[in-house]
Design a protein around this motif. Structure first.
Motif, PDB file in Angstrom:
ATOM      1  N   ARG A  61       0.850  -1.186   0.000  1.00  0.00           N
ATOM      2  CA  ARG A  61       0.000   0.000   0.000  1.00  0.00           C
ATOM      3  C   ARG A  61       0.892   1.245   0.000  1.00  0.00           C
ATOM      4  NH1 ARG A  61      -2.769   2.724   4.230  1.00  0.00           N
ATOM      5  NH2 ARG A  61      -1.970   1.188   5.716  1.00  0.00           N
ATOM      6  N   PRO A  62       0.640   2.211  -0.912  1.00  0.00           N
ATOM      7  CA  PRO A  62       1.595   3.320  -1.143  1.00  0.00           C
ATOM      8  C   PRO A  62       1.533   4.389  -0.044  1.00  0.00           C
ATOM      9  CG  PRO A  62      -0.296   3.586  -2.561  1.00  0.00           C
ATOM     10  CD  PRO A  62      -0.493   2.270  -1.858  1.00  0.00           C
ATOM     11  N   VAL A  63       2.045   4.045   1.137  1.00  0.00           N
ATOM     12  CA  VAL A  63       2.143   5.007   2.232  1.00  0.00           C
ATOM     13  C   VAL A  63       3.523   4.860   2.856  1.00  0.00           C
ATOM     14  CG1 VAL A  63      -0.328   5.116   2.746  1.00  0.00           C
ATOM     15  CG2 VAL A  63       1.073   3.324   3.803  1.00  0.00           C
ATOM     16  N   LYS A  64       3.970   5.924   3.505  1.00  0.00           N
ATOM     17  CA  LYS A  64       5.249   5.859   4.200  1.00  0.00           C
ATOM     18  C   LYS A  64       5.123   5.166   5.538  1.00  0.00           C
ATOM     19  CE  LYS A  64       7.294   9.948   2.052  1.00  0.00           C
ATOM     20  NZ  LYS A  64       7.906  11.283   2.288  1.00  0.00           N
ATOM     21  N   ASN A  65       3.951   5.223   6.121  1.00  0.00           N
ATOM     22  CA  ASN A  65       3.721   4.602   7.419  1.00  0.00           C
ATOM     23  C   ASN A  65       2.379   3.877   7.351  1.00  0.00           C
ATOM     24  OD1 ASN A  65       3.418   3.875  10.098  1.00  0.00           O
ATOM     25  ND2 ASN A  65       4.248   5.819  10.872  1.00  0.00           N
ATOM     26  N   PHE A  66       2.346   2.589   7.738  1.00  0.00           N
ATOM     27  CA  PHE A  66       1.118   1.795   7.636  1.00  0.00           C
ATOM     28  C   PHE A  66       0.028   2.280   8.575  1.00  0.00           C
ATOM     29  CE2 PHE A  66       3.585  -1.959   5.813  1.00  0.00           C
ATOM     30  CZ  PHE A  66       3.140  -1.689   4.537  1.00  0.00           C
TER      31      PHE A  66
END
Length: 497
Positions: A61-66
């Motif tokens: 998933r394209p995020v820096k932090n889940f």
């Protein structure tokens, strides 16, 4: 063409917003720009392959932090209502589904890389698993292999969807019914803490856009679209969902012309058949012909009626009652004809039936019974000759419309003592005439007895016929009430729709 123009305008608005967000992001320092060696497509795609289009990046998933949820914007446009199946309780629609989300941390310079947005293969990116929860059939939607990716990391996914969804339908007011079907968009796997759904536009904007480009609706009209976010709570967490409620109204013209109007014509003809004499044989044959024609009509139009096991449409009730009234009027006509043809073999009318029908129902239907006859019948024994005084006569109760007269025991000439027979002398010349008079008296008494029996049978037949006429008039009143209520109900449903 209109859809393309609308989408170009929307893309221009998105371009302005994206440029503003990109500038703000650069000022805050959290957007990492791609480095392109030259403003060519090959250089841009090479940089994208290294950052987001690699086989390992598309699985994440394209995020820096889940802990940061991905916000997915959902927008739909109804292009066509393909069909409604009342028996299977399904709705088939064709719509455009637009999903938008951001790839956190992705950006590039338009002048350095030579493009503001590019189309990339869908399988190269992470795509949210957004599905319609009411899907009831295999997804036969057209395949669209590409999505748009702009220089701010914003992904624009626009694809057509052919949706066969479940829809709980209330068809009691068929064909003047309005249905409300729901399309629930949500993720099958990701909880609300991972994927959050938001409305891409308001419900009114969705409805206006759908009415501007809708291609086909068939017998259904799209009356309104309602949209609201919702949450599905389970034991492990909650799912973010969006509910779109489609308000559909059926076009009743087909059913009114092909079902209601012919049925009303047949009922009206049967109604006017009450003007025929009820005891006439032609009335029975006429009603049997109407019943046969009505049965054939219902069999031919059976495919137009909805078939469902949950509830019964009001139109089916209308047809059933109409058929029941036709059969009842035929049975009543057969009853009156039977009374006319073989009433002398019937027993006298029971007292309770005479009281209920001739005393109460007759006045309700404005058909009062005929007044009883004032004729007096005196019954004497054939072997007795009695002189009766008027003071010794007592009137008994009325039987079959004729009062009986009894002779009291205190009469001056009692009935218990038979008189001695008259013995004429052999030489009396009046003896033959006297014997002839006796024989004539016996014959007259026999004729009187037969006449009394005939009059009693006629009175019995008259009472049975009177009962039949009262029932005929009562059924005629039921027809008037039924036809009036049916026409008023149909008119109210049509007007209120």
């Amino acid at each position: 063409m209109k859809i393309a123009v609308q989408r170009l305008e929307k893309m221009k608005d998105l371009k302005k917003s994206a440029e503003f967000i990109f500038c703000v992001a650069l000022l805050h320092g959290w957007a990492a720009a791609l480095n392109c060696s030259s403003p060519t497509p090959e250089s841009l795609f090479k940089a994208l392959e290294e950052s987001v289009l690699s086989s390992s990046k598309k699985l994440i998933r394209p995020v820096k932090n889940f802990t940061t949820p991905t916000e997915v914007s959902v927008h739909i446009t109804i292009v066509g209502i393909l069909g409604v199946n009342e028996k299977a309780q399904t709705l088939t629609t064709f719509l455009w589904q637009i999903l938008e989300w951001d790839i956190e941390g992705l950006s590039w310079d338009q002048r350095e890389c030579g493009a503001r947005r590019v189309s990339v293969p869908r399988e190269k990116l992470w795509v949210p698993d957004i599905r319609i929860a009411e899907f009831m059939d295999e997804d036969n939607s057209p395949n669209t292999p590409f999505v748009y990716l702009d220089n701010t990391g914003h992904v624009y996914d626009d694809r057509p969807v052919r949706a066969v969804t479940s829809c709980h339908m209330e068809i009691f007011r068929f064909p003047f019914d309005t249905q409300k079907c729901t399309l629930t968009f949500g993720s099958y796997l990701h909880y609300a803490s991972d994927v959050r759904l938001v409305l891409g536009s308001t419900a009114q904007e969705i409805y206006d856009e759908s009415m501007g480009i809708i291609r086909t609706m068939g017998e259904w009209d799209l009356r309104d679209i309602l949209a609201q976010p919702s949450t599905l709570d389970v034991a492990e967490g909650s799912f973010s969902e969006l509910e779109f409620h489609l308000v559909l109204r059926r076009n009743p013209t087909l059913y009114v012309v092909n079902l209601l109007v012919p049925s009303c014509f047949l009922i009206t003809v049967d109604f006017f058949s009450f003007l025929l004499p009820p005891e006439h044989v032609d009335r029975s044959s006429f009603k049997m012909t109407l019943i046969l024609g009505y049965t054939v009509f219902l069999l031919m139009m059976n495919d137009l009626l909805p078939a469902t096991g949950e509830n019964t449409p009001l139109m089916n009730v209308f047809f059933s009652i109409s058929m029941a009234l036709m059969v009842a009027s035929l049975l009543e006509t057969i009853f009156i004809t039977n009374i006319k043809c073989s009433s002398r073999h019937h027993s006298p009318v029971p007292r309770w039936l005479r009281t209920v029908v001739l005393k109460y129902l007759a006045y309700i239907v404005c058909l009062p019974p005929k007044p009883p006859s004032n004729r007096v019948t005196v019954m004497l024994s054939p072997e007795e000759h009695v002189t009766v005084n008027s003071k010794d006569v007592q009137h008994g109760p009325v039987t079959n419309g004729e009062p009986r007269i009894y002779i009291t025991a205190a009469t001056q000439k009692t009935l218990d003592t038979p008189q001695s027979p008259m013995k004429a002398p052999p030489e009396d010349p009046l003896a033959p005439a006297l014997e002839e008079l006796k024989r004539l008296s016996r014959d007259l008494r026999a004729i009187r007895t037969q006449m009394d029996q005939h009059l009693q049978d006629g009175q019995k037949k008259e009472e049975w016929l009177q009962i039949g006429l009262v029932i005929d008039r009562l059924l005629f009143g039921f027809y008037i009430v039924y036809i009036s209520v049916s026409f008023i109900t149909i008119g109210c449903f049509w007007v209120n729709q």
